[in-house]
Every structure is written in C-alpha cells, then in structure tokens.
Write an enzyme that holds these catalytic residues in place. Structure first.
Site, PDB file in Angstrom:
ATOM      1  N   GLU A 250       0.788  -1.240   0.000  1.00 30.40           N
ATOM      2  CA  GLU A 250       0.000   0.000   0.000  1.00 30.40           C
ATOM      3  C   GLU A 250       0.816   1.285   0.000  1.00 30.40           C
ATOM      4  O   GLU A 250       0.274   2.357   0.279  1.00 30.40           O
ATOM      5  CB  GLU A 250      -1.017   0.003   1.158  1.00 30.40           C
ATOM      6  CG  GLU A 250      -2.075  -1.094   1.009  1.00 30.40           C
ATOM      7  CD  GLU A 250      -3.151  -1.057   2.091  1.00 30.40           C
ATOM      8  OE1 GLU A 250      -3.023  -0.254   3.037  1.00 30.40           O
ATOM      9  OE2 GLU A 250      -4.111  -1.836   1.987  1.00 30.40           O
ATOM     10  N   ASP A 251       2.094   1.209  -0.327  1.00 28.36           N
ATOM     11  CA  ASP A 251       2.878   2.446  -0.372  1.00 28.36           C
ATOM     12  C   ASP A 251       2.492   3.306  -1.579  1.00 28.36           C
ATOM     13  O   ASP A 251       2.485   4.548  -1.496  1.00 28.36           O
ATOM     14  CB  ASP A 251       4.376   2.134  -0.401  1.00 28.36           C
ATOM     15  CG  ASP A 251       4.860   1.586   0.935  1.00 28.36           C
ATOM     16  OD1 ASP A 251       4.038   1.482   1.861  1.00 28.36           O
ATOM     17  OD2 ASP A 251       6.061   1.266   1.046  1.00 28.36           O
TER      18      ASP A 251
END
Length: 912
Positions: free
Chosen positions: A481-482
C-alpha cells in the site's frame, strides 16, 4: 537424472596437482543458546537475570522475571511502553578452545533486533541496524584459548534512534498510516473526527509516528489497526559459533520445467568460502539417489546442470502432490569432507499470466502452475505473535494446515511484518500452499538516502537468497500500500519518467526502492519468479480493477458499501478485503484480567474496546451489524456470535461472487481473493478468520465451503418497473434468483440440480421447478445454471431457497447452498421446535447430525470449556432446511457426548 555440461571442469578436477595431505577438520557449528542473562543497559548495579528462552526478546524475559505484566492481558500494553525506550544488554560465555591449522572461527547471528553492538571479550566486533539481515563475524583473532569467552550484546532503543534519523533528514516528507504516536488507555472523542486512514489521511498523519519508516525493524511493532504497540528488542533468531577451514556459503539452484512438462532442468550452484577444491552434487527422491555429479570449485563457485525426464512435479494443494527432491552438496578437499548442505527442490512451472481479456476491459492477473490456471482463494498473513520467538515449528504447521484444510490455495505474507521463519515456508512447501511474498515495507513514504538504500539492498539480497529455494513462493511484491499512500497524499509520480535518478529527486523517492533496487535484486537472484512493484499495483491507479491487483476496502473503510454489493467491487485479483468480528468468547476471557468473572466482560467495556485497535472499529462493527443482523449485546456470548455470523456472511459473499467471475479461458475477470486476514498476533477483535489461539471464527468455515471444488450458489436481485413514466405509486417489483456454480476440478462434471423453497410467512414449502437433465459444469470455471422469477407474491420474495447438486449415479449431495432474503434483520425467523442434534458413528468417522422442521439460519456448534480446543469440527455455521439431515464431521467427540455441545442460531429481533 543425467549430468550435463562442465566436462572440462570435471576433467581438471581429476587431474589437478595435489598439495601435501593435511588433516582438515569439517565444519563444526556450536549453538550459543545457553547461559544467557540480561539487564537494563547503563545500570552497573543491576542484577543480571536469566532469559526465558533462546532465541528471545526483552519483553519475554521481563515477563519471565516478573518485571512487567503480560501486555496481552487487559490494558497492560500501556504499562510496558517504557521498555521500548530503554537500552538493554545481553551476555553469555562459551568455553575456550584452540583452533587447528588453517581453521577459522566465525560467530553467526541469524537475527538481532535491531540496533545492536556486539562485544567479544570486551572488544567491539559488530554493529547492526537491520533486524532482517543475518550477520557473520570472523573472530579468529579474538577468541581466548585459556579462559572463558564472554559475548555481550547491547541493544539500543530503535524507537529513539528512529526519531533522530527523521530529524537528520528533514527534507524527506515522512508520513504513514499506522504506527502509534501516543498510546492511550481511555476513550478519545477527538479521534473520531477522522477515523479512516484511507479517506482522511492527512489528519491522521498527525497522530501517526513516521519514525518507523526510518528504521529496518518489523513495522507492526509500532502498533497497527489489529495489533499492539510493543517495540521489543533482543537476539530474536539463533546465534552459533562455526569452526571451519572451508565451508559452503550458499547452496542454490534454478529450475526450468519445459512447457510440455516432460522434462526439467536443475542448475545447482555452491558459493564456497575457503580453498576446498571439489563439490559433490547429489539429488535424492524418496531417499533414493537419482543422480550424482562432481564439480571443481572455480573462483569460489561450483556448479552442475542436471536434467530429468518425466519429472515428479510439485503442485498446489487440490491439484496434485508435493514431491520433494533433496539436493545435497558435499564440499571436499583431497578426500576430506569439510561441509555438507541440503536444500529441497520442488519442480514446478510457475507463471503470472497477464493478457488481454476476450470480453472485458483490461488484462488478466492469474497464477498458472504447471500449465494449470489457479483461482487463488486464500488469506493474508501477519506475524502470528507480537513476540516471534514464542512461535515454535508446530504452531506454524498448525496455521498452514488450517489454511489448506479450509480449501485455501494461497497465503500472502504482508509487508509490515517479517520475512518468515523457514518452518513457515517448509510447511507451505509440504502442504501445497502458494505464497505471495511482500518485501517489508508498508503504508508509508519511505526515505531513499544512500545509507538507507544500501541497507535495503543488503536486506533484500540476504532474504531472497535465504528463501529462493522454496517452490511455494510464486511472486515477490515490493511493498504493501505504499503506492496507495502516495496517491492519497498526492506525492509526485510520473509513470512515464523511466529515469531512476529523477525518482530520487521527487517527494516519493521510495519508487527507487520498488522499481530499481528490489527489481534488480529479484531479476538477478530469482529471474524465474514474477516481481510485482507493490500491492496493490496495476492500472491507472491502485484502485483500477481492470489491471493488476487491488485492495478492496470500500467495505469497512472508504465508502463503506454494503457487502451485498461485492460483485460491483470486483478486481482482476483482490489481494485484500475483509470484515471485523470478535474472537471466540474463550479468547476474550483469556485477555480479561479476571476471565468470566471480570466486570469488563461486555461488548462496550473499555477493556474490550482497548483490544480493538481499528480506528472507529466499534462504530463500524456496529454499523454493519445494525444494517444486516438482528442482534443483542446481551448475553455477551450471543453478541460475539452475531459479530462472527455477520463477518461470515460478508466474506463468504465476496468469495462467492468473485469466484463466479472465474469464467474460463479469456474470461478470467477475477482470479483471486485473499481475505484480510487469517490470523492475529495477540488476542483481539480484528478482521482475522481464526483468532490468536487458533480458534476458527465462523467465517473460516463459510470460506471453506465457498472454496470447495464444487459449489452451487445463488444471488437475489429485484427490478422495479413503474407502470409509466409519470408515477411513483404504481411500481411493480420483480424478484429474481440467479443460480450458478463453480467447478475447480480439472475435468468436466455433470450433476443434477434440485431447488426447493420455503414460505417463511405461511410456514410451508413452495413448489419450485428444478432442471430435469444433468447440468454440465465445465472444468476450472464457473457455470451459469438458471434464473428464476419468484413471482409477484411478497411471500415468495421472502422465501428461503435451498439448492443442491446431486450425483446423477447415486443421488448423493455433492454441494448445497441456502439463500435467505436480505437484510437478515428484516426476516421473521421461525422458532424451531424440534432442532435435533445427534453424534453418529460412521465408516468415515463421527459426525454431528443436525435436523430441524423449519429453516434455521447460522447454526453454530460450540464445544464446552472442559474439552479445551481438542475437538475439531469439519464445518460450522450452517443453514438448516426442512427435510434434510445435515452431517458435520467431528474429531474428539463420541456418541453420547451431545451434552458437550451447545447450539446457537440467528433469532428474530422480537425474540430477544
């Protein structure tokens, strides 16, 4: 197998000049696990205390010595926060020894958490800053031959170091989701203003501690929305002393299975330290030697290429067996054996297929093993404990066994935890569980200065080398989820700019890590395994459902959609989705200070709320309950049941509707669904489907049914047709039921379909026409069966419908499904007067047989506390339909022990 190539090396090895024969000792590895003591650093007057175990960490040792309470109980987590802000020192000693000629001494540290300075006999020999990097130190000149050797390790506070590192790099835009800045034990009404990290991130960044991004430590230790903030430290993996003249530094291989599957090739290599001259490669299958080859060491490397005809291939569970070849390398010098290493080989052809769909926008994203497309139903995995040394090999095996027995085919190792222990991957190899492996970056904007990049490269190289032999690992992903965090914070990202140096100049420099550093490492070390820049990642953005994978959090997070709309929230591969529920009420009793007698033992107590780490978790759980389930807070165990039933309905609906989109070649609209999450790291309310103590929630069983080889299912819909364009009063409702099924077998199957219905208002059966002829279910895809109109009657619209697949030969039930009007809170559930439960002995084992004269929703079996957790149910949370005796396999109960089982089922709200 037959040897191939390297003939000149073999010839040279046989005819090379020999040096005078000397006695050479083989490698000896001495575990340094005994005699460890610890105390707080800087306290010279402090008493040295014994460790609880080894490997260990500081919290386990402080608990063992009764310095701190168990942080898993009540709100003790708050009272132990000081531990992570202190420095600690560990020490042990080992016997003196003398080294023989040419022999060296090396201390191997498999894992030190995290910022550690190591002293041997008062001399500094090592300084570490990454808990994921194993270290080796040559101590040949530092060991004592006459007196005891003292080994001392000082662990500084990584928390404080991280704070200073953030200050040292003020130009970087630090920010993250998760990672607790300040841990409170009381209700904070201000925090409710923005309780969603994905929809109101900027406000929440102010309450999150981004210093975790600056250090290479398991990120979940800083606290997550399912786990406590417990910043621990210590020697968390083994330490050993090695004595040798030469050794095998690494044994690795690459496998190639031909597309025909008729032959396979293994290229085996050994990296050698020292001046040994030969390596003997042997391959065994079922303890029988298959082939052998001797290779000369050239430039510190020895290699052999071996080919086999008709290889025994490794398959995921349900698709075949998991044979394991054993590759053994023996290092020799003038006939003396100096070292031996073994690696297991699983021969398989693994691909990620991304090609244009025939009938929809975008591309596929499915895993193909040995030419078989796989629908990957499974789970996400977080560390199974906040204190990793507590997890023994049997516990890892129990977790993977639960997954495989639950018909799951893939598990995703999430990027905020750890590169798991070998026991985890060994269990996946042996049981056929595919692994999606994240690198350890999660939910933030990581820095990319030179020192950090060097550390990341070392970490990635070490762990890919450590894990690359496992056939279960079929994908590596750069982060969790970066990229999604980047989008919500509007950080700079130009996909068309392919110059890595420019990425470093942006305010999202971590792109360089995911698209350059990790891409290069995987390309070099595991070129035959697919590398994915991150999860989610794919199309025009991270929410694009047509390319790559998505994390579907618009149920629970985001727009908080109703879970009945999962089919509209589909993606090519859904790597995360989920719903919260309470754990077993036994688990709640475990974390309450006084168990069943605790005054906090109710749904709205502060202690119970404290064990739900999700922002706004209590409110969202209540919202989904009140939308769907008739529930009550009292009695408490019934409330717990209601949360689990709601979770089970939610996630089962997702699996059901997304697996429907697995439509066959060219139409793989959805090829995977990984529920968040299978497990917990402490006793808590969370999205897990099995709680910390390996007690399955009801959702575990409903997922198991939805992921069976053969399923039949239904979806209701209603169409409103106005009499004309000028009315809102005269509306005709047409209620429909779509009937479909899925066949995950690799052969076509034919089954009879039987459909029945029950009028909840009249309390009687409704005539329902079933297809007369057997329906063909094509292999490895879903099949649409029929669509039924329920008629104009509101009674029929509120009917309970049961559908069955029957074996056309003997009429036995192959699959079943019961469909209820939704939302369930509107249903007037009939009260069963004759709900029968009986334990019966059969040729296949004992079963609990259930039967009722009316439809019953969500029948859950619970075993008495006296039985502990030894009783295992094959199924649970079932819907009963009149005229059917439903068997549930049970292990641990005998006939006549019905009194040890209690039953819960969903009641109408008026019955509370």
């Amino acid at each position: 197998m037959e040897a191939k190539g390297h003939a000149s090396e073999l010839s040279a090895a046989r005819h090379s000049p020999t040096r005078p024969k000397q006695t050479v000792l083989p490698l000896t590895a001495i575990p340094l696990h005994d005699g460890w003591e610890f105390r707080q650093a800087g306290d010279d007057e402090g008493v040295w205390m014994p460790v609880s175990q080894f490997p260990t960490n500081i919290h386990l040792d402080l608990i063992h010595n009764q310095i701190i309470p168990d942080p898993y109980i009540a709100k003790n987590e708050v009272d132990v926060q000081w531990v992570g802000e202190q420095s600690w020192v560990y020490k042990t000693s080992f016997k003196p020894f003398a080294l023989s000629l040419r022999q060296k001494a090396v201390i191997a540290f498999d894992g030190l958490d995290t910022h550690a300075t190591v002293f041997l006999n008062g001399r500094k020999i090592l300084q570490t800053e990454d808990m994921f990097i194993p270290e080796r130190v040559d101590v040949t000149g530092h060991v004592q031959v006459l007196t005891e050797n003292e080994l001392e390790i000082v662990f500084e506070s990584t928390y404080l170091i991280g704070k200073k590192l953030v200050e040292a790099h003020p130009k970087h835009k630090y920010g993250c989701w998760n990672g607790t800045l300040c841990l409170a034990s009381t209700f904070d009404p201000v925090g409710l203003a923005a309780d969603d990290e994905q929809t109101a991130p900027s406000a929440l960044n102010q309450s999150r501690d981004p210093s975790r991004l600056a250090v290479r430590k398991a990120q979940y230790q800083y606290g997550w929305d399912w786990g406590p903030a417990l910043l621990t430290c210590g020697p968390w993996r083994p330490i050993s002393l090695e004595l040798y003249t030469s050794r095998i530094e690494d044994l690795f291989f690459m496998t190639r299975v031909d597309e025909s599957l008729k032959w396979a090739e293994v290229t085996a290599k050994c990296k050698i330290e020292g001046d040994a001259t030969e390596v003997k490669f042997e391959i065994f299958l079922n303890s029988k030697k298959v082939t052998c080859q001797i290779a000369k060491v050239v430039g510190g490397l020895a290699s052999a290429v071996l080919r086999t005809q008709k290889p025994e291939l490794w398959y995921p569970a349900r698709y075949g067996k998991q044979p394991s070849y054993n590759l053994q390398a023996t290092l020799t010098d003038q006939g003396d054996v100096l070292d031996t290493k073994n690696k297991r080989i699983g021969l398989r052809r693994a691909e990620v297929i991304q090609r244009q769909l025939d009938d929809a926008e975008g591309t596929t994203f499915y895993f193909q093993i040995n030419n078989i497309p796989i629908f990957c139903g499974g789970s996400n995995w977080i560390p199974a404990d906040s204190f990793i040394p507590k997890i023994d090999p049997s516990r890892y095996r129990d977790w993977i066994k639960l997954g495989v027995e639950g018909n799951q085919s893939m598990i995703r190792i999430w990027g905020g935890g750890i590169f798991e222990e070998q026991h985890f991957y060994d269990a996946c190899d042996e049981m056929g569980m595919l692994v999606w492996q994240d690198f350890m970056f999660a939910c933030g904007n990581y820095p990319a200065h030179d020192e950090f990049l060097d550390l990341v490269k070392r970490e990635a190289t070490a762990n890919v080398e450590r894990l690359r032999h496992h056939p279960c690992i079929v994908i590596w992903a750069g982060n969790n989820e970066d990229y999604q965090y980047r989008e919500t914070e509007r950080l700079e990202y130009d996909r068309g700019d392919l110059n890595p140096e420019n990425w470093l100049k942006s305010n999202f420099p971590a792109r360089y890590i995911y698209e350059k550093v990790l891409a290069d490492v995987t390309r070099e070390l595991v070129p035959d395994t697919y590398y994915h820049f991150g999860s989610p990642f794919g199309g025009k953005d991270t929410t694009d459902p047509t390319i790559g994978d998505i994390h579907q959090w618009n149920v629970w997070h985001g727009t908080q959609e109703r879970y009945q709309a999962w089919d509209k929230l589909c993606g090519r591969f859904v790597a995360e989705f989920g719903m919260e529920a309470f754990p077993s009420v036994k688990t709640v009793d475990n974390y309450l200070l006084n168990g069943k007698e605790d005054p906090e033992r109710h749904a709205q107590s502060s202690t119970v709320d404290f064990h739900n780490k999700a922002l706004g978790g209590e409110r969202r759980l209540a919202a989904y309950l009140i939308e769907n389930i008739p529930y009550s807070h009292s009695p408490f165990d019934y409330y717990v049941y209601c949360t689990q039933l709601m979770q089970s309905e939610c996630v089962a609906t997702a699996f059901r509707l997304w697996k429907r989109e697995w439509k066959g070649p060219g139409r793989e609209h959805c090829s995977g669904a990984l529920v968040w999450q299978i497990n917990d790291c402490w006793p808590t309310q969370s999205w897990s489907i099995v709680d910390y103590y390996l007690r399955p929630k009801l959702a575990y069983y409903t997922i198991k049914r939805e992921m069976a080889d053969i399923t039949i299912n239904m979806k209701r819909s209603v169409e409103e047709i106005p009499a004309d364009n000028y009315t809102r009063a005269y509306i005709k409702e047409i209620h429909k039921v779509q009937l479909f099924g899925t066949n995950l077998f690799l052969q076509d199957r034919k089954y009879l379909v039987r459909v029945q219905a029950w009028d909840l208002d009249a309390g009687d059966a409704i005539s329902f026409e079933s297809p007369r002829d057997p329906i063909q279910f094509k292999r490895n895809r879903s099949t649409e069966i029929a669509e039924y109109k329920l008629g104009d009657s509101k009674h029929e619209a509120r009917a309970v419908i049961a559908a069955y697949l029957l074996d056309p030969e003997d009429g036995s039930t192959v699959a079943r499904a019961v469909n209820w009007p939704e939302p369930l809170k509107y249903v007037q559930f009939p009260k069963p007067k004759n709900l029968r439960m009986q334990i019966i002995r059969t040729t296949k084992g004992n079963v609990i047989e259930l039967e009722a004269e009316v439809p019953v929703k969500g029948v859950a079996l619970e075993i008495s506390d006296d039985e502990g957790d030894r009783v295992v149910l094959e199924d649970n949370c079932v819907d009963l339909f009149p005229g059917e005796a439903l068997p549930i396999g049970v292990n641990g109960l005998e006939t006549g022990e019905e009194h040890k089982v209690t039953i819960k089922y969903l009641k109408a709200a008026v019955d509370f």
